[in-house]
Design a protein around this motif. Sequence first.
Motif, PDB file in Angstrom:
ATOM      1  N   ASP A 298      21.523   1.611 -42.164  1.00 37.93           N
ATOM      2  CA  ASP A 298      21.496   1.437 -43.532  1.00 37.93           C
ATOM      3  C   ASP A 298      20.715  -0.284 -44.250  1.00 37.93           C
ATOM      4  O   ASP A 298      21.527  -0.932 -44.648  1.00 37.93           O
ATOM      5  CB  ASP A 298      23.258   0.744 -43.636  1.00 37.93           C
ATOM      6  CG  ASP A 298      23.350   1.316 -45.111  1.00 37.93           C
ATOM      7  OD1 ASP A 298      22.486   1.142 -45.869  1.00 37.93           O
ATOM      8  OD2 ASP A 298      25.001   0.339 -45.436  1.00 37.93           O
ATOM      9  N   LYS A 299      19.795  -0.584 -43.469  1.00 36.83           N
ATOM     10  CA  LYS A 299      18.404  -1.290 -44.178  1.00 36.83           C
ATOM     11  C   LYS A 299      18.971  -2.571 -43.617  1.00 36.83           C
ATOM     12  O   LYS A 299      18.349  -3.669 -44.029  1.00 36.83           O
ATOM     13  CB  LYS A 299      18.624  -1.514 -45.771  1.00 36.83           C
ATOM     14  CG  LYS A 299      17.601  -0.171 -46.535  1.00 36.83           C
ATOM     15  CD  LYS A 299      17.496  -0.306 -47.957  1.00 36.83           C
ATOM     16  CE  LYS A 299      17.146   1.028 -48.307  1.00 36.83           C
ATOM     17  NZ  LYS A 299      16.531   0.897 -49.490  1.00 36.83           N
ATOM     18  N   LYS A 300      19.801  -2.673 -42.300  1.00 36.17           N
ATOM     19  CA  LYS A 300      20.066  -3.825 -41.843  1.00 36.17           C
ATOM     20  C   LYS A 300      18.834  -4.440 -41.105  1.00 36.17           C
ATOM     21  O   LYS A 300      18.375  -3.641 -40.084  1.00 36.17           O
ATOM     22  CB  LYS A 300      20.927  -3.497 -40.482  1.00 36.17           C
ATOM     23  CG  LYS A 300      21.529  -4.518 -39.917  1.00 36.17           C
ATOM     24  CD  LYS A 300      23.120  -4.804 -39.150  1.00 36.17           C
ATOM     25  CE  LYS A 300      22.474  -6.034 -37.410  1.00 36.17           C
ATOM     26  NZ  LYS A 300      23.569  -7.370 -38.359  1.00 36.17           N
ATOM     27  N   THR A 301      18.779  -5.872 -40.499  1.00 32.79           N
ATOM     28  CA  THR A 301      18.042  -5.986 -40.517  1.00 32.79           C
ATOM     29  C   THR A 301      18.323  -6.169 -38.788  1.00 32.79           C
ATOM     30  O   THR A 301      19.059  -7.627 -38.885  1.00 32.79           O
ATOM     31  CB  THR A 301      17.096  -7.658 -39.927  1.00 32.79           C
ATOM     32  OG1 THR A 301      15.899  -6.827 -42.041  1.00 32.79           O
ATOM     33  CG2 THR A 301      15.759  -7.639 -39.914  1.00 32.79           C
TER      34      THR A 301
ATOM     35  N   LYS B 293      11.735  -2.435 -39.209  1.00 29.35           N
ATOM     36  CA  LYS B 293      11.478  -1.408 -41.031  1.00 29.35           C
ATOM     37  C   LYS B 293      11.979  -0.329 -41.075  1.00 29.35           C
ATOM     38  O   LYS B 293      13.038   0.261 -41.856  1.00 29.35           O
ATOM     39  CB  LYS B 293      10.425  -1.925 -41.822  1.00 29.35           C
ATOM     40  CG  LYS B 293      10.340  -3.658 -41.764  1.00 29.35           C
ATOM     41  CD  LYS B 293       9.179  -4.122 -42.733  1.00 29.35           C
ATOM     42  CE  LYS B 293       9.158  -5.284 -43.364  1.00 29.35           C
ATOM     43  NZ  LYS B 293       7.837  -5.351 -43.733  1.00 29.35           N
ATOM     44  N   GLN B 294      12.020   0.840 -40.826  1.00 37.02           N
ATOM     45  CA  GLN B 294      11.504   2.084 -40.134  1.00 37.02           C
ATOM     46  C   GLN B 294      12.839   2.546 -40.110  1.00 37.02           C
ATOM     47  O   GLN B 294      13.705   3.434 -40.619  1.00 37.02           O
ATOM     48  CB  GLN B 294      10.471   2.405 -40.116  1.00 37.02           C
ATOM     49  CG  GLN B 294       8.821   2.510 -40.800  1.00 37.02           C
ATOM     50  CD  GLN B 294       8.734   3.212 -42.623  1.00 37.02           C
ATOM     51  OE1 GLN B 294       9.443   3.977 -42.395  1.00 37.02           O
ATOM     52  NE2 GLN B 294       8.295   1.759 -42.417  1.00 37.02           N
TER      53      GLN B 294
ATOM     54  N   TYR C  99      14.269  -9.185 -34.712  1.00 35.60           N
ATOM     55  CA  TYR C  99      12.644  -8.833 -35.934  1.00 35.60           C
ATOM     56  C   TYR C  99      12.883  -9.774 -36.043  1.00 35.60           C
ATOM     57  O   TYR C  99      12.370 -10.028 -38.024  1.00 35.60           O
ATOM     58  CB  TYR C  99      13.300  -7.487 -36.619  1.00 35.60           C
ATOM     59  CG  TYR C  99      12.919  -6.256 -35.973  1.00 35.60           C
ATOM     60  CD1 TYR C  99      11.596  -5.754 -35.729  1.00 35.60           C
ATOM     61  CD2 TYR C  99      14.171  -5.455 -35.198  1.00 35.60           C
ATOM     62  CE1 TYR C  99      11.711  -4.200 -34.793  1.00 35.60           C
ATOM     63  CE2 TYR C  99      13.657  -4.139 -34.964  1.00 35.60           C
ATOM     64  CZ  TYR C  99      12.787  -3.963 -34.898  1.00 35.60           C
ATOM     65  OH  TYR C  99      12.880  -2.661 -33.443  1.00 35.60           O
TER      66      TYR C  99
ATOM     67  N   SER D 185      15.565   0.187 -39.655  1.00 38.93           N
ATOM     68  CA  SER D 185      16.506   0.404 -40.154  1.00 38.93           C
ATOM     69  C   SER D 185      16.380   1.009 -41.488  1.00 38.93           C
ATOM     70  O   SER D 185      17.586   1.494 -42.229  1.00 38.93           O
ATOM     71  CB  SER D 185      16.046  -1.579 -41.041  1.00 38.93           C
ATOM     72  OG  SER D 185      16.931  -1.925 -42.574  1.00 38.93           O
ATOM     73  N   ALA D 186      15.893   1.543 -42.887  1.00 38.43           N
ATOM     74  CA  ALA D 186      16.048   2.238 -43.099  1.00 38.43           C
ATOM     75  C   ALA D 186      16.367   3.656 -42.285  1.00 38.43           C
ATOM     76  O   ALA D 186      17.261   4.417 -43.810  1.00 38.43           O
ATOM     77  CB  ALA D 186      14.726   2.660 -44.186  1.00 38.43           C
TER      78      ALA D 186
ATOM     79  N   VAL E 107       9.436   9.096 -41.876  1.00 37.76           N
ATOM     80  CA  VAL E 107       9.587   8.098 -40.810  1.00 37.76           C
ATOM     81  C   VAL E 107       8.620   8.626 -39.177  1.00 37.76           C
ATOM     82  O   VAL E 107       8.075   7.652 -39.252  1.00 37.76           O
ATOM     83  CB  VAL E 107      10.786   7.573 -40.781  1.00 37.76           C
ATOM     84  CG1 VAL E 107      10.998   6.654 -39.487  1.00 37.76           C
ATOM     85  CG2 VAL E 107      11.848   6.696 -41.760  1.00 37.76           C
TER      86      VAL E 107
ATOM     87  N   ARG F 288       7.547  -4.531 -36.113  1.00 38.66           N
ATOM     88  CA  ARG F 288       7.822  -4.933 -36.531  1.00 38.66           C
ATOM     89  C   ARG F 288       8.284  -3.967 -38.145  1.00 38.66           C
ATOM     90  O   ARG F 288       9.198  -4.119 -39.058  1.00 38.66           O
ATOM     91  CB  ARG F 288       7.345  -6.297 -37.281  1.00 38.66           C
ATOM     92  CG  ARG F 288       8.238  -7.331 -36.858  1.00 38.66           C
ATOM     93  CD  ARG F 288       6.747  -8.386 -37.208  1.00 38.66           C
ATOM     94  NE  ARG F 288       7.356  -9.026 -38.541  1.00 38.66           N
ATOM     95  CZ  ARG F 288       6.576 -10.271 -39.464  1.00 38.66           C
ATOM     96  NH1 ARG F 288       5.919 -10.758 -39.147  1.00 38.66           N
ATOM     97  NH2 ARG F 288       7.126 -10.779 -40.870  1.00 38.66           N
TER      98      ARG F 288
END
Length: 263
Positions: free
Chosen positions: A199-202, A191-192, A206, A194-195, A6, A187
């Motif tokens: 916990d991958k929430k957007t 994404k990075q 964005y 978020s990961a 990341v 964006r």
Amino acid sequence: MNRTTVGIILALVSTSYAFSVVPSQNGLHTSIPSRSALYMSASEAPPVTGGFIETELRGQAMKLHTRSQAPKEGEAPEKKQAKPYSPTHADYLKFLVDSQYIYQAFEDVVNELDELSVFRNTGLERVDALEQDIEFMVSEYNEERPAVGKPGLSYAEEMRAFGKEKKIPELMCHFYNFYFAHTAGGRMIGKQMSALLLDKKTLEFYKWDGDLNGIKTRVKNDIEEMVSHWSREQKDACVNETAGAFRGGGMVNGYLMGGRSPH
């Protein structure tokens, strides 16, 4: 994806702005301009090709990219790659708070100047979305809302000064780069983060209401229409602010890189 990976991606993405460096399918990195799709209304003709944005602003931006960032067009000397940094929730929250403060400055200036009325309520506005995200981060991760930091304060102050002095060409360079960078490389950063942290929430930052490509096309065409009435001197004033736009946005991105600005 581990934190080192990341950090490397952030270092690459953060060095670009409205003309973003993105990974291709074969793992290489190329520089592409923000692309637009058709969006029909008054300024809703097909996207302008070969206009001021895609030639002069892009050309100046490429001078600030290295060959590793833009293999075919980069002209800037390579910088020594710093050790990847793993941002924290607190870092990300500072990034969001400063970003909101800068977007608020842009919105205020646009709303104050009749010359910029066409850029009101474009759909690119981010202040309200960021407020939702800041409140979420504070609540979800038990973080204290930070005060706006020096990067946000100084950049917003500069934009308000341009507005007060009615330096429209200079302001529009920053407006274009700051808003469009977020729709591209920004964006990828989202994404990075978020990961890595969410916990991958957007986040709402964005997300846009409606067709983002259409919104971008309309705004770009409105900028081209404005530029068509500028003198050569005004166009040069706009182009010459590119380095400042990269620097201003880079200072805010620095929160995600251990305080190091990519510019």
